[in-house]
Design an enzyme around this catalytic site. Structure first.
Site, short mmCIF file in Angstrom:
data_model
loop_
_atom_site.label_atom_id
_atom_site.label_comp_id
_atom_site.label_asym_id
_atom_site.label_seq_id
_atom_site.Cartn_x
_atom_site.Cartn_y
_atom_site.Cartn_z
N TYR A 156 0.88 -1.18 0.00
CA TYR A 156 0.00 0.00 0.00
C TYR A 156 0.91 1.22 0.00
CZ TYR A 156 -4.08 2.75 1.68
OH TYR A 156 -5.10 3.66 1.84
N LYS A 173 -6.32 -1.43 -2.43
CA LYS A 173 -7.42 -1.15 -1.49
C LYS A 173 -8.25 -2.40 -1.24
CE LYS A 173 -7.17 3.38 -0.68
NZ LYS A 173 -7.29 4.04 0.62
N GLU A 179 -12.30 5.63 -5.53
CA GLU A 179 -10.94 5.84 -5.06
C GLU A 179 -10.14 6.75 -6.00
OE1 GLU A 179 -7.72 5.69 -2.61
OE2 GLU A 179 -9.70 4.83 -2.19
N ASP A 180 -9.52 7.76 -5.43
CA ASP A 180 -8.58 8.63 -6.15
C ASP A 180 -9.15 9.27 -7.41
OD1 ASP A 180 -6.69 8.34 -4.23
OD2 ASP A 180 -5.47 6.88 -5.30
N ASP A 198 -11.12 8.86 -0.09
CA ASP A 198 -10.37 10.12 -0.04
C ASP A 198 -11.16 11.21 0.67
OD1 ASP A 198 -8.21 9.11 -1.89
OD2 ASP A 198 -9.96 8.94 -3.19
N ASN A 230 0.91 12.48 1.82
CA ASN A 230 1.69 11.32 1.39
C ASN A 230 2.28 11.60 0.02
OD1 ASN A 230 1.37 9.33 3.47
ND2 ASN A 230 -0.78 9.19 2.91
N ASN A 234 -3.72 6.67 9.24
CA ASN A 234 -3.84 5.87 8.03
C ASN A 234 -5.29 5.45 7.84
OD1 ASN A 234 -3.71 3.74 6.09
ND2 ASN A 234 -1.58 3.35 6.64
#
Length: 574
Positions: free
Chosen positions: A102, A174, A245-246, A269, A421, A466
């Site tokens: 990850y 994920k 996701e993203d 997110d 990150n 996290n």
């Protein structure tokens, strides 16, 4: 601890077919009776190994790889061969290997996806092939009990931006975390990349790029493509959780708002980052003996994550401390690339999603601005005296010594969360924040950092904020109850349960969040809280009493152990 559910499994495959199927392959762990029944005697060496022995061998092999990216590719290859061994190995070395599979290492693997490509994994739905989307979708899903879809359009991957088809790497990662930490059966998950092109010129110029080499599709064409996929999920798997996701800043919140009223959807997110940050902040205010509503929160970076955190903290204030939405909004000060979000920036510099948090100009008459009339971080800190400083900007070093020392003048225990990150983009190294506040800062970061030495000589464990401490439990709680939606109240219930497990509540010098080595237990507790809330508010489709939730969740969790196989060519699984 969860217990295995299907200890005996009927399987229709045999010979090479079962050895090359990662769900069913046991490698040298096939028992003598199974080897005979499945035609494997001549296909395997004589010695029968236990899973523990296989994990020992695999870990030894892993340790011969020194670079994180090589470790990542080894583990990916192992997952392609044998799911139980892969998950068994990672679960035995969780804290060491999560950063490999990850963030941060998976980001490097995604950036190099086309050059590391060996075999496909998951579902690739591509814009120029949308006419056959349903046919392609059903090729992989028909007859399967899919409970979780993890999907990305790859526009905003892990702080490294647009990665085109390589975004499949974040959805597979994920999904793996959902299984490792939440207990979702990997055969009931599907990772999806929606390839709508890429604006990453480096990828477009790469002759080995394996995705659709075209500029990113926008506007109504993009919306129709996304909607077509969502409607297929709703039509064929109506109780599945759809995890976004993203997605980019212009789509993440918008798509979540568009679909969450009609389907069980979740955006990690926006909601996951917000939920784990809410839990960390609840722990911090527990240490300071204050309330969420007492905080002055400065969020540096008002993109998808920053806005998601702001909304989640705002909702927490409203739900827990009973503030009105309007009053809660006033506790926040947002800074984006145009400085403080305030009225005089005008509509071209303020996205619609930020409107609730715009500060009135008359508050800032006496504050210096730059040539464009923008107010920077240091000036906001001086004016507001924030109790909480959150970084989601990927602006390395933004929380300078001057900024941190100025913040420490205005509050006894500064709460500082540099969450960007990967590590190289963090707003401040915790050891510096600790030094500049004389050991008084309460901290959480987005990536793991070593402990900081306090003035009294003790070590302060920096909490890792996290998402994987909470999103697998949020998702599993929704999936296991077949919830019609993943509501804000269900998410807050999960965040409150996570906060209740904080070591800092017993020792104020301990970490604000549980250690990541306990992530499976933590996510189980989160799942229980989410499921209980779903039942209480009538969102659950299952007919359970609240008192039986914990036992039901234990029954449903998948764990990496080999079942016994019976060869059944007619009714067996394949």
């Amino acid at each position: 601890m969860a217990t295995a559910t299907n200890r005996v499994l009927r399987v229709a495959l045999r010979g090479d077919a079962i050895l090359t199927h990662p769900r069913f392959n046991k490698g040298t762990a096939f028992k003598p009776s199974e080897r005979k029944a499945f035609g494997l005697n001549s296909r395997l060496p004589y010695r029968h190994n236990t899973l523990e022995e296989q994990c020992e061998r695999a870990y030894d092999q892993l340790c011969t790889r020194q670079e994180p990216l090589r470790k990542n590719t080894f583990l990916q290859s192992l997952k392609d061969q044998n799911w139980v061994l892969y998950y068994g190995l990672v679960s035995r070395h969780l804290k060491e290997l999560i950063p490999i599979i990850y963030t941060p290492t998976q980001g490097d693997a995604i950036a190099n996806y086309s050059h590391l490509f060996r075999r496909s994994e998951g579902m690739y739905l591509t814009f120029p092939e949308q006419d056959s989307m349903e046919e392609d979708f059903l090729e992989q899903t028909q007859g399967r009990d899919i409970q979780l879809f993890v999907v990305s359009d790859s526009e905003a991957i892990l702080g490294i931006g647009d990665q085109g088809v390589g975004g499949i790497g974040i959805t597979t990662a994920k999904s793996a975390i959902y299984t490792l930490l939440g207990g979702i059966d990997p055969s009931k998950t599907l990772s999806v990349v929606l390839d709508v092109g890429t604006n990453n010129q480096e990828l477009l110029n790469d002759k080995l790029y394996v995705g659709w080499s075209s500029g990113r599709v926008r506007g109504k064409a993009y919306d129709r493509f996304i909607d077509k996929f969502v409607q297929l999920v709703r039509k064929h798997h109506p109780t599945a959780l759809l995890h976004f996701e993203d997605f980019g800043v212009s789509n993440a919140q918008r798509l979540l708002d568009l679909y969450r009223g009609t389907h069980s959807v979740f955006n990690d997110d926006v909601q996951g980052t917000g939920a784990v940050t809410l839990a960390a902040l609840m722990s911090a205010v527990g240490v300071t003996k204050s309330k969420l509503a007492d905080q002055r929160v400065l969020v540096y970076g008002a993109g998808t994550a920053g806005l998601g955190i702001t909304k989640q903290l705002r909702d927490g204030m409203s739900s827990i401390d009973r503030l009105s939405r309007e009053d809660a909004n006033k506790r926040f000060y947002l800074i984006d690339r145009f400085g403080l979000v305030k009225e005089s920036l005008g509509p071209t510099k303020i996205r619609d999603s930020l409107r609730e948090y715009v500060r009135p100009d008359d508050e800032w008459q006496d504050v210096p601005t730059n040539d464009q009339g923008e107010i920077g971080l240091l000036e906001v800190v001086k004016k507001v005296k924030p109790t909480v400083l959150i970084g989601c900007s990927t602006h390395a070093g933004a929380f300078t010594e001057e900024v941190v020392r100025e913040m420490a003048k205005g509050t006894e225990r500064p709460i500082i969360f540099p969450l960007s990150n990967p590590t190289r983009l963090v707003e401040v190294d915790p050891k510096h924040a600790n030094e500049w506040t004389n050991g008084k800062a309460l901290m959480a970061t987005g990536s793991p950092f070593p402990p900081c030495k306090m003035p009294n000589g003790k070590l302060y464990d920096v909490a890792e904020c996290n998402n994987a401490l909470i999103y697998p439990g949020l998702g599993f709680g929704a999936v296991v109850t077949q919830a019609r939606k993943l509501s804000d109240t269900m998410i807050i219930a999960g965040a409150r349960r996570l906060a209740s497990l904080s070591p800092a509540l017993k020792d104020p010098d301990s970490a604000l969040l549980p250690d990541f080595s306990n992530a499976r237990h933590v996510n189980t507790e989160v799942a229980v809280a989410v499921a209980e809330q779903a039942i209480a508010e009538g969102s659950a489709a299952v007919d359970w009493d609240r008192e039986e939730v914990r036992d039901r969740i234990a029954e449903k969790q998948w764990i990496p152990e080999y079942p016994d196989y019976i060869f059944d060519p007619v009714h067996g699984e394949h």
